[in-house]
Enzyme design. Structure first.
Site, PDB file in Angstrom:
ATOM      1  N   LYS A   1       0.875  -1.178   0.000  1.00 24.68           N
ATOM      2  CA  LYS A   1       0.000   0.000   0.000  1.00 24.68           C
ATOM      3  C   LYS A   1       0.902   1.214   0.000  1.00 24.68           C
ATOM      4  O   LYS A   1       1.960   1.197   0.647  1.00 24.68           O
ATOM      5  CB  LYS A   1      -0.878   0.016   1.255  1.00 24.68           C
ATOM      6  CG  LYS A   1      -1.884  -1.112   1.312  1.00 24.68           C
ATOM      7  CD  LYS A   1      -2.715  -1.008   2.586  1.00 24.68           C
ATOM      8  CE  LYS A   1      -3.485  -2.281   2.832  1.00 24.68           C
ATOM      9  NZ  LYS A   1      -3.916  -2.457   4.209  1.00 24.68           N
TER      10      LYS A   1
ATOM     11  N   ARG B   1       6.983   1.025   6.477  1.00 25.98           N
ATOM     12  CA  ARG B   1       6.636   0.258   7.672  1.00 25.98           C
ATOM     13  C   ARG B   1       7.607  -0.909   7.751  1.00 25.98           C
ATOM     14  O   ARG B   1       7.751  -1.667   6.792  1.00 25.98           O
ATOM     15  CB  ARG B   1       5.205  -0.247   7.542  1.00 25.98           C
ATOM     16  CG  ARG B   1       4.850  -1.269   8.580  1.00 25.98           C
ATOM     17  CD  ARG B   1       3.393  -1.653   8.447  1.00 25.98           C
ATOM     18  NE  ARG B   1       3.116  -2.845   9.190  1.00 25.98           N
ATOM     19  CZ  ARG B   1       2.440  -3.892   8.725  1.00 25.98           C
ATOM     20  NH1 ARG B   1       1.968  -3.883   7.504  1.00 25.98           N
ATOM     21  NH2 ARG B   1       2.238  -4.940   9.470  1.00 25.98           N
TER      22      ARG B   1
ATOM     23  N   HIS C   1       1.560  -4.275  14.904  1.00 30.37           N
ATOM     24  CA  HIS C   1       0.484  -3.344  14.508  1.00 30.37           C
ATOM     25  C   HIS C   1       0.611  -2.000  15.215  1.00 30.37           C
ATOM     26  O   HIS C   1      -0.371  -1.275  15.389  1.00 30.37           O
ATOM     27  CB  HIS C   1      -0.922  -3.929  14.792  1.00 30.37           C
ATOM     28  CG  HIS C   1      -1.285  -5.080  13.910  1.00 30.37           C
ATOM     29  ND1 HIS C   1      -1.893  -6.221  14.375  1.00 30.37           N
ATOM     30  CD2 HIS C   1      -1.116  -5.274  12.581  1.00 30.37           C
ATOM     31  CE1 HIS C   1      -2.089  -7.059  13.372  1.00 30.37           C
ATOM     32  NE2 HIS C   1      -1.617  -6.500  12.262  1.00 30.37           N
TER      33      HIS C   1
ATOM     34  N   HIS D   1      -7.539  -4.417  16.221  1.00 26.75           N
ATOM     35  CA  HIS D   1      -7.099  -4.294  14.822  1.00 26.75           C
ATOM     36  C   HIS D   1      -7.375  -5.651  14.179  1.00 26.75           C
ATOM     37  O   HIS D   1      -6.622  -6.610  14.371  1.00 26.75           O
ATOM     38  CB  HIS D   1      -5.607  -3.936  14.764  1.00 26.75           C
ATOM     39  CG  HIS D   1      -5.076  -3.862  13.358  1.00 26.75           C
ATOM     40  ND1 HIS D   1      -4.708  -2.687  12.758  1.00 26.75           N
ATOM     41  CD2 HIS D   1      -4.874  -4.825  12.427  1.00 26.75           C
ATOM     42  CE1 HIS D   1      -4.309  -2.927  11.521  1.00 26.75           C
ATOM     43  NE2 HIS D   1      -4.389  -4.231  11.308  1.00 26.75           N
ATOM     44  N   LEU D   2      -8.479  -5.732  13.438  1.00 31.46           N
ATOM     45  CA  LEU D   2      -8.895  -7.010  12.859  1.00 31.46           C
ATOM     46  C   LEU D   2      -8.804  -6.941  11.333  1.00 31.46           C
ATOM     47  O   LEU D   2      -9.712  -6.451  10.667  1.00 31.46           O
ATOM     48  CB  LEU D   2     -10.331  -7.348  13.299  1.00 31.46           C
ATOM     49  CG  LEU D   2     -10.629  -7.283  14.811  1.00 31.46           C
ATOM     50  CD1 LEU D   2     -12.089  -7.588  15.091  1.00 31.46           C
ATOM     51  CD2 LEU D   2      -9.727  -8.236  15.595  1.00 31.46           C
ATOM     52  N   GLY D   3      -7.672  -7.394  10.807  1.00 30.70           N
ATOM     53  CA  GLY D   3      -7.483  -7.459   9.357  1.00 30.70           C
ATOM     54  C   GLY D   3      -7.087  -8.881   9.011  1.00 30.70           C
ATOM     55  O   GLY D   3      -7.488  -9.825   9.708  1.00 30.70           O
TER      56      GLY D   3
ATOM     57  N   MET E   1     -12.731 -12.860   5.298  1.00 30.36           N
ATOM     58  CA  MET E   1     -13.955 -12.816   6.102  1.00 30.36           C
ATOM     59  C   MET E   1     -15.195 -12.586   5.247  1.00 30.36           C
ATOM     60  O   MET E   1     -16.259 -13.137   5.524  1.00 30.36           O
ATOM     61  CB  MET E   1     -13.813 -11.725   7.176  1.00 30.36           C
ATOM     62  CG  MET E   1     -14.832 -11.792   8.260  1.00 30.36           C
ATOM     63  SD  MET E   1     -14.794 -13.352   9.183  1.00 30.36           S
ATOM     64  CE  MET E   1     -13.687 -12.964  10.529  1.00 30.36           C
ATOM     65  N   ARG E   2     -15.054 -11.780   4.182  1.00 29.41           N
ATOM     66  CA  ARG E   2     -16.219 -11.540   3.316  1.00 29.41           C
ATOM     67  C   ARG E   2     -16.729 -12.850   2.709  1.00 29.41           C
ATOM     68  O   ARG E   2     -17.929 -13.109   2.671  1.00 29.41           O
ATOM     69  CB  ARG E   2     -15.830 -10.605   2.162  1.00 29.41           C
ATOM     70  CG  ARG E   2     -16.153  -9.169   2.429  1.00 29.41           C
ATOM     71  CD  ARG E   2     -15.532  -8.307   1.384  1.00 29.41           C
ATOM     72  NE  ARG E   2     -14.090  -8.593   1.287  1.00 29.41           N
ATOM     73  CZ  ARG E   2     -13.215  -7.827   0.660  1.00 29.41           C
ATOM     74  NH1 ARG E   2     -13.618  -6.751   0.046  1.00 29.41           N
ATOM     75  NH2 ARG E   2     -11.927  -8.130   0.633  1.00 29.41           N
TER      76      ARG E   2
ATOM     77  N   ILE F   1     -11.735  -6.057   8.828  1.00 33.23           N
ATOM     78  CA  ILE F   1     -12.877  -6.710   9.479  1.00 33.23           C
ATOM     79  C   ILE F   1     -13.489  -5.776  10.532  1.00 33.23           C
ATOM     80  O   ILE F   1     -14.707  -5.615  10.611  1.00 33.23           O
ATOM     81  CB  ILE F   1     -12.428  -8.051  10.121  1.00 33.23           C
ATOM     82  CG1 ILE F   1     -11.891  -8.999   9.041  1.00 33.23           C
ATOM     83  CG2 ILE F   1     -13.548  -8.676  10.913  1.00 33.23           C
ATOM     84  CD1 ILE F   1     -11.146 -10.221   9.577  1.00 33.23           C
ATOM     85  N   GLY F   2     -12.623  -5.142  11.313  1.00 32.93           N
ATOM     86  CA  GLY F   2     -13.094  -4.261  12.392  1.00 32.93           C
ATOM     87  C   GLY F   2     -13.915  -3.093  11.872  1.00 32.93           C
ATOM     88  O   GLY F   2     -14.893  -2.673  12.491  1.00 32.93           O
TER      89      GLY F   2
ATOM     90  N   GLU G   1      -2.202   3.595   8.661  1.00 36.33           N
ATOM     91  CA  GLU G   1      -0.785   3.387   8.985  1.00 36.33           C
ATOM     92  C   GLU G   1       0.110   4.283   8.129  1.00 36.33           C
ATOM     93  O   GLU G   1       1.141   4.768   8.582  1.00 36.33           O
ATOM     94  CB  GLU G   1      -0.425   1.908   8.759  1.00 36.33           C
ATOM     95  CG  GLU G   1      -1.084   0.991   9.778  1.00 36.33           C
ATOM     96  CD  GLU G   1      -1.177  -0.457   9.322  1.00 36.33           C
ATOM     97  OE1 GLU G   1      -1.642  -0.701   8.191  1.00 36.33           O
ATOM     98  OE2 GLU G   1      -0.784  -1.341  10.096  1.00 36.33           O
TER      99      GLU G   1
HETATM  100  P1  ADP Z   1      -4.432  -6.460   5.892  1.00 35.19           P
HETATM  101  O1  ADP Z   1      -4.077  -7.053   7.233  1.00 35.19           O
HETATM  102  O2  ADP Z   1      -4.004  -7.317   4.744  1.00 35.19           O
HETATM  103  O3  ADP Z   1      -4.114  -4.986   5.755  1.00 35.19           O
HETATM  104  P2  ADP Z   1      -7.198  -5.585   5.885  1.00 35.19           P
HETATM  105  O4  ADP Z   1      -7.134  -4.662   7.055  1.00 35.19           O
HETATM  106  O5  ADP Z   1      -7.389  -5.004   4.536  1.00 35.19           O
HETATM  107  O6  ADP Z   1      -6.011  -6.608   5.857  1.00 35.19           O
HETATM  108  O7  ADP Z   1      -8.418  -6.610   6.179  1.00 35.19           O
HETATM  109  C1  ADP Z   1      -8.688  -7.674   5.333  1.00 35.19           C
HETATM  110  C2  ADP Z   1      -9.851  -8.454   5.915  1.00 35.19           C
HETATM  111  O8  ADP Z   1     -10.989  -7.582   6.012  1.00 35.19           O
HETATM  112  C3  ADP Z   1     -10.274  -9.642   5.051  1.00 35.19           C
HETATM  113  O9  ADP Z   1     -10.589 -10.753   5.871  1.00 35.19           O
HETATM  114  C4  ADP Z   1     -11.527  -9.123   4.387  1.00 35.19           C
HETATM  115  O10 ADP Z   1     -12.412 -10.147   4.038  1.00 35.19           O
HETATM  116  C5  ADP Z   1     -12.120  -8.279   5.501  1.00 35.19           C
HETATM  117  N1  ADP Z   1     -13.133  -7.360   4.970  1.00 35.19           N
HETATM  118  C6  ADP Z   1     -12.960  -6.337   4.123  1.00 35.19           C
HETATM  119  N2  ADP Z   1     -14.162  -5.778   3.824  1.00 35.19           N
HETATM  120  C7  ADP Z   1     -15.103  -6.498   4.485  1.00 35.19           C
HETATM  121  C8  ADP Z   1     -16.521  -6.438   4.586  1.00 35.19           C
HETATM  122  N3  ADP Z   1     -17.218  -5.533   3.929  1.00 35.19           N
HETATM  123  N4  ADP Z   1     -17.140  -7.335   5.387  1.00 35.19           N
HETATM  124  C9  ADP Z   1     -16.432  -8.271   6.060  1.00 35.19           C
HETATM  125  N5  ADP Z   1     -15.107  -8.381   6.011  1.00 35.19           N
HETATM  126  C10 ADP Z   1     -14.438  -7.506   5.236  1.00 35.19           C
END
Ligand code: ADP
Length: 392
Positions: free
Chosen positions: A17, A92, A180, A207-209, A283-284, A328-329, A378
């Site tokens: 990014k 980063r 993070h 922080h849920l990614g 997650m989507r 996710i968050g 970030e």
């Molecule tokens: P990274 O750690 O790679 O930076 P992100 O912060 O972009 O990750 O988060 C990616 C996660 O967020 C994936 O599991 C994705 O499915 C989830 N996500 C993104 N948009 C949505 C949404 N609209 N609903 C549910 N989960 C989502």
């Protein structure tokens, strides 16, 4: 007049990014462009202007090395500079060890010292350093700055950092670091901007990614976090297992004869939501799937997040604010609800419609814990730190 700009890079497993900022007032950074260099099967360079207008959506040659893609990104940025001077590139860096607790200018000596920390983050540190090296080779005169994901956690008490291992190992660097940090620093700053009182509350940031962790913030400082020595610890993640009984690892190594590198791949890349569901780490995709394994994977994700949140609330001696951030968050109302419901005993009362609307505040007025959704950034923290190091 020439404007001064900073390029912030945030390298992940399969993407980089980036964001370009102008130095506005002495305190302010103004976003010019934000983009992603996708290094997956179909390498792509995408960028949007600050107002959301698409500036670039280009497929890159799939057969070229990673460095060439970074070069294309840098060329694109520099082609867009107009009346701007690129002051530096900020990065980063996942692991700063005990040594790097402040952002630093990246020189051959500091790059080497950062590289020596690779055994602490064997998969992530090389990804952090790849764009640094690519840019150093392409534009040796462009100053570069490293910003460490571990640095924000230096305020954690030595006791909380310790493993109950023989003492000499702590001195050799075997301790909890936490990650993070750039995201948590951004959120701590945002809470202070929203309201000074909010910044003093005992807060958990989730922080849920793809990678996921929690941070306990007291007076805006990290006092505990769920990731430890490595980015494997703590929560269930997209493809990582999170906290696990160390006996399981011994069993795999000693009884099942699994090679160490195979075990590493399993823990980092084949576990978590992907391993549990057998469907996806995304997650989507899981939310859209009716498969019972997907439902169970999401249920375990929420259960383990709430469990760890309760442990952090214990470190703080209470909980007044809960903040959700990252993919996710920020976007999954389903997961936020599932986590909040499990924390009802701590006084969390979620407001269903506000949660579904992804409102800023998603708790009810009678909730003892204020629950918020705050977007992380970030890249902005990287740009801010880079500016500080460049003393402009
Ligand atoms: P990274 O750690 O790679 O930076 P992100 O912060 O972009 O990750 O988060 C990616 C996660 O967020 C994936 O599991 C994705 O499915 C989830 N996500 C993104 N948009 C949505 C949404 N609209 N609903 C549910 N989960 C989502």
């Amino acid at each position: 007049m020439m404007r001064q700009s900073i390029l912030a890079l945030n390298a992940g497993s399969s993407s980089v990014k980036f964001a370009l900022y102008d130095l506005a007032s002495p305190q302010d950074l103004q976003l010019v462009s934000r983009g992603t260099l996708d290094l997956g099967d179909v390498p792509t360079l995408r960028a949007k202007a600050a107002d959301g207008a698409m500036q670039c959506d280009r497929r890159l040659a799939a057969d070229k090395p990673r460095d060439a893609a970074i070069g294309e990104m840098l060329n694109w940025v520099q082609g867009e500079m107009g009346e701007r001077n690129l002051l530096c590139a900020g990065h980063r860096i996942v692991h700063g060890g005990s040594e790097f607790i402040e952002p630093v200018r990246l020189t051959p000596a500091t790059i080497e010292a950062i590289d020596r920390l690779t055994p602490l983050a064997p998969l992530h540190q090389p990804r952090s350093l790849a764009p640094v090296r690519a840019i150093a080779a392409l534009q040796p005169d462009l100053p570069q700055v490293g910003c460490f994901d571990t640095a924000f956690h230096q305020t954690i008490d030595p006791l909380v950092r310790r493993f109950a291992l023989p003492r000499q190992y702590e001195e050799q660097g075997l301790r909890r670091y936490g990650f993070h940090g750039l995201s948590y620093e951004h959120i701590a700053g945002r809470l202070g901007e929203i309201s000074p009182t909010l910044a003093t509350k005992r807060t958990i940031v989730a922080h849920l990614g793809n990678g996921a962790s929690l941070c306990a913030l007291q007076q805006g400082k990290s006092i505990d976090t769920t990731m430890g020595f490595s980015a494997l610890d703590g929560l269930v993640m997209g493809t990582r297992c999170g906290a696990i009984d160390p006996g399981v690892l011994l069993y795999f190594l000693l009884e099942r004869g699994i090679a160490a590198d195979e075990l590493q791949t399993m823990l980092y890349e084949k576990s978590g939501l992907l391993g549990l569901s057998g469907i996806s780490s995304d997650m989507r995709t899981l939310e859209a799937s009716g498969d019972p394994r997907a439902l169970e994977a999401m249920a375990l994700f929420a259960f383990r997040t709430a469990r760890e949140a309760a442990a952090l609330a214990n470190t703080m001696g209470g909980l007044e604010c809960l903040v959700f951030t990252a993919g996710i968050g920020e976007r999954s109302s389903f997961i936020r609800k599932a986590i909040c419901e499990k924390l009802a005993w701590l006084g969390v009362v979620i407001d269903g419609p506000a949660n579904d609307a992804h409102s800023e505040i998603i708790s009810r007025p009678d909730s003892k814990v204020e629950v918020r959704v705050v977007a992380t950034d970030e890249e902005k923290i990287i740009a801010r730190h880079s500016r500080m190091v460049m003393q402009v």
